[in-house]
Design a protein around this motif. Structure first.
Motif, mmCIF file in Angstrom:
data_model
loop_
_atom_site.group_PDB
_atom_site.id
_atom_site.type_symbol
_atom_site.label_atom_id
_atom_site.label_comp_id
_atom_site.label_asym_id
_atom_site.label_seq_id
_atom_site.Cartn_x
_atom_site.Cartn_y
_atom_site.Cartn_z
ATOM 1 N N VAL A 121 35.988 47.931 52.097
ATOM 2 C CA VAL A 121 35.816 47.289 50.798
ATOM 3 C C VAL A 121 37.144 47.247 50.055
ATOM 4 O O VAL A 121 37.860 48.254 49.990
ATOM 5 C CB VAL A 121 34.780 48.050 49.944
ATOM 6 N N LEU A 122 37.469 46.079 49.487
ATOM 7 C CA LEU A 122 38.635 45.904 48.628
ATOM 8 C C LEU A 122 38.149 45.498 47.239
ATOM 9 O O LEU A 122 37.332 44.585 47.106
ATOM 10 C CB LEU A 122 39.572 44.824 49.179
ATOM 11 N N PHE A 123 38.658 46.160 46.207
ATOM 12 C CA PHE A 123 38.216 45.893 44.836
ATOM 13 C C PHE A 123 39.431 45.531 43.985
ATOM 14 O O PHE A 123 40.384 46.304 43.868
ATOM 15 C CB PHE A 123 37.512 47.120 44.246
ATOM 16 N N PHE A 124 39.385 44.333 43.362
ATOM 17 C CA PHE A 124 40.498 43.836 42.551
ATOM 18 C C PHE A 124 40.173 43.969 41.063
ATOM 19 O O PHE A 124 39.007 44.038 40.669
ATOM 20 C CB PHE A 124 40.795 42.376 42.897
ATOM 21 N N ASN A 125 41.211 43.978 40.244
ATOM 22 C CA ASN A 125 41.009 44.138 38.801
ATOM 23 C C ASN A 125 40.433 42.891 38.141
ATOM 24 O O ASN A 125 39.961 42.952 37.007
ATOM 25 C CB ASN A 125 42.333 44.502 38.117
ATOM 26 N N GLU A 126 40.459 41.744 38.813
ATOM 27 C CA GLU A 126 39.861 40.519 38.307
ATOM 28 C C GLU A 126 39.374 39.695 39.495
ATOM 29 O O GLU A 126 39.803 39.909 40.631
ATOM 30 C CB GLU A 126 40.860 39.716 37.470
ATOM 31 N N PRO A 127 38.439 38.781 39.256
ATOM 32 C CA PRO A 127 37.918 37.979 40.372
ATOM 33 C C PRO A 127 39.013 37.161 41.043
ATOM 34 O O PRO A 127 39.821 36.518 40.377
ATOM 35 C CB PRO A 127 36.877 37.073 39.700
ATOM 36 N N VAL A 128 39.037 37.197 42.372
ATOM 37 C CA VAL A 128 40.015 36.444 43.156
ATOM 38 C C VAL A 128 39.297 35.737 44.300
ATOM 39 O O VAL A 128 38.139 36.022 44.607
ATOM 40 C CB VAL A 128 41.126 37.363 43.731
ATOM 41 N N LYS A 129 39.992 34.814 44.915
ATOM 42 C CA LYS A 129 39.493 34.186 46.130
ATOM 43 C C LYS A 129 40.666 33.999 47.083
ATOM 44 O O LYS A 129 41.825 34.157 46.700
ATOM 45 C CB LYS A 129 38.815 32.859 45.829
ATOM 46 N N GLY A 130 40.362 33.662 48.330
ATOM 47 C CA GLY A 130 41.418 33.407 49.292
ATOM 48 C C GLY A 130 41.653 34.530 50.277
ATOM 49 O O GLY A 130 42.685 34.548 50.955
ATOM 50 N N LEU A 131 40.717 35.497 50.377
ATOM 51 C CA LEU A 131 40.876 36.565 51.361
ATOM 52 C C LEU A 131 40.441 36.052 52.725
ATOM 53 O O LEU A 131 39.268 35.729 52.946
ATOM 54 C CB LEU A 131 40.059 37.797 50.972
ATOM 55 N N THR A 132 41.389 35.956 53.631
ATOM 56 C CA THR A 132 41.164 35.451 54.979
ATOM 57 C C THR A 132 41.901 36.345 55.968
ATOM 58 O O THR A 132 42.712 37.186 55.565
ATOM 59 C CB THR A 132 41.682 34.008 55.107
ATOM 60 N N TRP B 33 36.327 38.145 55.712
ATOM 61 C CA TRP B 33 36.140 38.815 54.427
ATOM 62 C C TRP B 33 35.103 38.048 53.618
ATOM 63 O O TRP B 33 35.167 36.834 53.498
ATOM 64 C CB TRP B 33 37.464 38.891 53.671
ATOM 65 N N ARG B 34 34.168 38.797 53.045
ATOM 66 C CA ARG B 34 33.075 38.166 52.295
ATOM 67 C C ARG B 34 33.020 38.747 50.888
ATOM 68 O O ARG B 34 33.175 39.957 50.709
ATOM 69 C CB ARG B 34 31.729 38.427 52.986
ATOM 70 N N PRO B 35 32.766 37.909 49.888
ATOM 71 C CA PRO B 35 32.603 38.437 48.525
ATOM 72 C C PRO B 35 31.232 39.078 48.371
ATOM 73 O O PRO B 35 30.236 38.558 48.863
ATOM 74 C CB PRO B 35 32.725 37.187 47.643
ATOM 75 N N LEU B 36 31.191 40.223 47.696
ATOM 76 C CA LEU B 36 29.904 40.879 47.465
ATOM 77 C C LEU B 36 29.167 40.268 46.281
ATOM 78 O O LEU B 36 27.948 40.269 46.234
ATOM 79 C CB LEU B 36 30.106 42.376 47.224
ATOM 80 N N SER B 37 29.916 39.787 45.315
ATOM 81 C CA SER B 37 29.323 39.085 44.177
ATOM 82 C C SER B 37 30.250 37.941 43.858
ATOM 83 O O SER B 37 31.437 38.143 43.596
ATOM 84 C CB SER B 37 29.185 40.024 42.974
ATOM 85 N N VAL B 38 29.735 36.723 43.859
ATOM 86 C CA VAL B 38 30.615 35.557 43.783
ATOM 87 C C VAL B 38 30.250 34.690 42.587
ATOM 88 O O VAL B 38 29.087 34.571 42.200
ATOM 89 C CB VAL B 38 30.529 34.732 45.098
ATOM 90 N N THR B 39 31.276 34.107 41.967
ATOM 91 C CA THR B 39 31.064 33.164 40.875
ATOM 92 C C THR B 39 30.920 31.762 41.458
ATOM 93 O O THR B 39 31.090 31.548 42.656
ATOM 94 C CB THR B 39 32.255 33.195 39.908
ATOM 95 N N ASN B 40 30.624 30.821 40.593
ATOM 96 C CA ASN B 40 30.477 29.431 41.047
ATOM 97 C C ASN B 40 31.761 28.895 41.651
ATOM 98 O O ASN B 40 31.737 28.020 42.512
ATOM 99 C CB ASN B 40 30.043 28.545 39.875
#
Length: 596
Positions: free
Chosen positions: A288-299, A317-324
């Motif tokens: 698990v990787l946890f960032f200080n703000e929502p990010v995308k682009g983990l490949t 890599w999959r987001p555990l909780s994703v925004t639109n």
């Protein structure tokens, strides 16, 4: 509304309202009939105009006029005739805005007309209309939205628009829309590094001085306080996204602790130095990787993973909780492991590195630029000793609440230091950030204590921003002082402003969670290892009877397998994702006052 006393209705008012409603119903019927029959004659358009003059919010009438305009445009060939048709539509919008200056449909129709780009736009007329409207209501956000549209449409430099906001703020410090527009323009100018806007320190220092004048002039007005809050967010937050927590932690040595067989009656204590990876029963190791703000682009290309545990090379890599928009604070990948029963004494190494990359970006467009590299090891240990009739991933755990939990073992202090990324891997806030916030703190402490809720709330936020920066250094004593003062302010606000009590309680809960989990000394007394019959030991955290109304700082709990939140005042956990790398069991008793 807005402080205007409501006068009682008179009998003639009711009669007039009834007559108007009858007229509206008749016009709506006729416009809908023309709309369905595709009738776009001059008389039909006149009916739609009458309807919009009475009710600018009749969206169907605006859509009907768009279709009629496009239909009748095919019969026009000369530019003057086209321009005349556009002017007619613009006049309809203006008359509708006289009736309701905040009509969504009217403003949208006007922007739609200009976007057709069928004739030159009379910008003098457009800006003149806006000037008249903003003189009547300087806070009409529709007007400010339209001004941004016009400025972009005709290529007005954002520097000029910034000066315009200053003019409006000078006329009236209470112009919230001007402050809001200023924040948008400044964000764009700083992001683009326009001339004169290269230094955030210089710009934000000037802006703090500007808004402080407004706050000290009228502390009861909320417009300046909101702008100050925006400045505070820009000053206390890192400019780029950062990785702030992970599981397994850097340097961790993982193993699956021995579990006694079903017929083994001994209560043997277990060491916390071994973390139980329940999902290994199915040959899966989560990371698990946890960032200080929502990010995308983990490949696989932006996050490198090397291990002799991997079966195949397809690591996703999959987001555990994703925004639109596809952004998320928390990302996970699952490492497939095979043949562990044949290598229980062998140690495996997993290395993950994230370089500077343009692929990982935040919602604001900031690029990840804080490279990290971490390694952990894993040693299979007595895999077959897990009870085979228990699904350690899906089966819930429960016990008799009247009896104490068995086998408390205190966690190792050394291991706690490995639960988060070391300070060397986190980009520290600039010295200027702390100096600027400290100056603001000193300034707001000088405000007269007139029980201004905005002053107290801003002071609490300044304290917490300073505490967040101090937490990355060694000033834990000073940091604790900031938090204690902020808690006192939130307690005052609960009494001072009861209409927003729940908000203040939630903010107070976040401060409590921060205090409890920020360092080993405060957190260890809530941690233990639980050993339950026929199960592997569980890393247990007990946060009971703390009057918590909200959960926060979950990035510090990635290692927790059992979280006890009983006897709190949590109203909801909706919207929270518990991104724990191992199975999380949450024990709820009296968790929500009115049920969950």
């Amino acid at each position: 509304m807005h402080g205007r006393p409501r006068r009682p209705d008179k009998p003639e008012d009711a009669a007039a309202a009834e007559a108007k409603a009858a007229k509206l119903r008749d016009l709506q019927t006729q416009v809908l009939r023309n709309h369905h029959s595709h009738t776009y004659s001059k008389e039909a358009l006149g009916l739609s105009f009458k309807l919009l003059e009475l009710n600018p919010e009749a969206y169907t009438a605006w859509n009907y006029r768009k279709l009629a305009f496009q239909h009748n445009l095919g019969e026009l060939s000369e530019l003057e005739a086209i321009k005349s048709s556009i002017d007619d539509e613009l006049r309809v919008v203006e008359l509708a805005l006289r009736q309701n200056p905040k009509s969504y449909g009217a403003w949208y129709h006007r922007k739609w007309l200009l976007n057709q780009k069928l004739a030159p736009v009379d910008f003098k007329r457009e800006f003149g209309l806006l000037d008249k409207l903003l003189k009547v209501d300087a806070r009409n956000f529709h007007g400010w939205n339209y001004r941004r549209f016009l400025a972009k449409f005709m290529g007005v430099p954002e520097e000029e628009e910034l000066k315009y906001t200053m003019d409006k703020i000078s006329d009236n410090f209470s112009n919230y829309s001007a402050w809001h527009n200023r924040s948008i323009l400044l964000s764009n100018l700083l992001t683009q590094q326009k001339k004169g806007f290269e230094s955030k320190q210089k710009i934000f220092s000037e802006e703090f001085e500007l808004v402080t004048q407004a706050l000290f002039t009228d502390p009861s007005d909320q417009s300046g306080w909101f702008y100050h809050l925006w400045l505070l967010a820009q000053t206390s937050s890192p400019e780029n996204p950062q990785l702030i927590a992970l599981w397994p932690s850097n340097g961790a040595k993982l193993s699956l602790s021995s579990v006694r067989e079903a017929n083994d009656k001994q209560n043997t204590p277990f060491s916390f130095s071994s973390i139980c990876c329940y999902s290994l029963k199915e040959g899966i190791l989560p990371i698990v990787l946890f960032f200080n703000e929502p990010v995308k682009g983990l490949t696989p290309s932006s996050v490198s993973l090397n291990s002799d545990l991997v079966v195949g090379k397809d690591i996703q890599w999959r987001p555990l909780s994703v925004t639109n928009s596809g952004h998320s604070n928390c990302w996970v990948t699952y490492l497939e492991v095979s043949n562990l029963e044949y290598c229980s004494s062998q140690q495996f190494s997993v290395e993950i590195s994230i370089p500077n990359t343009d692929d990982i970006v935040s919602r604001s467009g900031s690029i990840y630029n804080c490279p990290v590299n971490f390694t952990f090891t894993f040693e299979p240990n007595n895999i077959d000793s897990i009870t085979k009739d228990t699904d350690l991933i899906h089966d819930p755990i429960s016990w008799d609440c009247s009896e104490p939990l068995p086998s408390h073992v205190k966690p190792s202090c050394i291991h706690f230091d490995q639960l988060k990324i070391t300070n060397a891997l986190i980009q520290e806030e600039s010295k200027w950030h702390l100096e600027r916030l400290s100056d603001e703190l000193d300034l707001f402490r000088e405000l007269p204590d007139d029980n201004s809720k905005f002053a107290k709330l801003t002071l609490a936020r300044l304290l917490l921003a300073c505490a967040a920066i101090k937490s990355r250094g060694s000033s834990l004593i000073e940091r604790r002082g900031y938090c204690e003062e902020a808690l006192g302010l939130f307690n005052d606000l609960i009494c001072l402003d009861p209409s927003h009590k729940r908000y203040y309680e939630d903010e107070r809960s976040l401060v409590l969670m921060d205090q409890l989990t920020c360092n080993m000394e405060s957190f260890m007394k809530y941690c233990s290892v639980q050993v339950l019959p026929n199960l592997a030991p569980l890393n247990h955290v007990q946060l009971c009877r703390l009057s918590l109304t909200r959960i926060g700082f979950v990035e510090r709990l990635l290692w927790v397998q059992m979280l006890d939140l009983s006897h709190n005042n949590l109203r909801s956990i909706e919207g929270y994702t518990f991104p724990y790398a191992v199975t999380l069991y949450v024990y709820f008793k009296h968790l929500v006052k009115q049920g969950l």
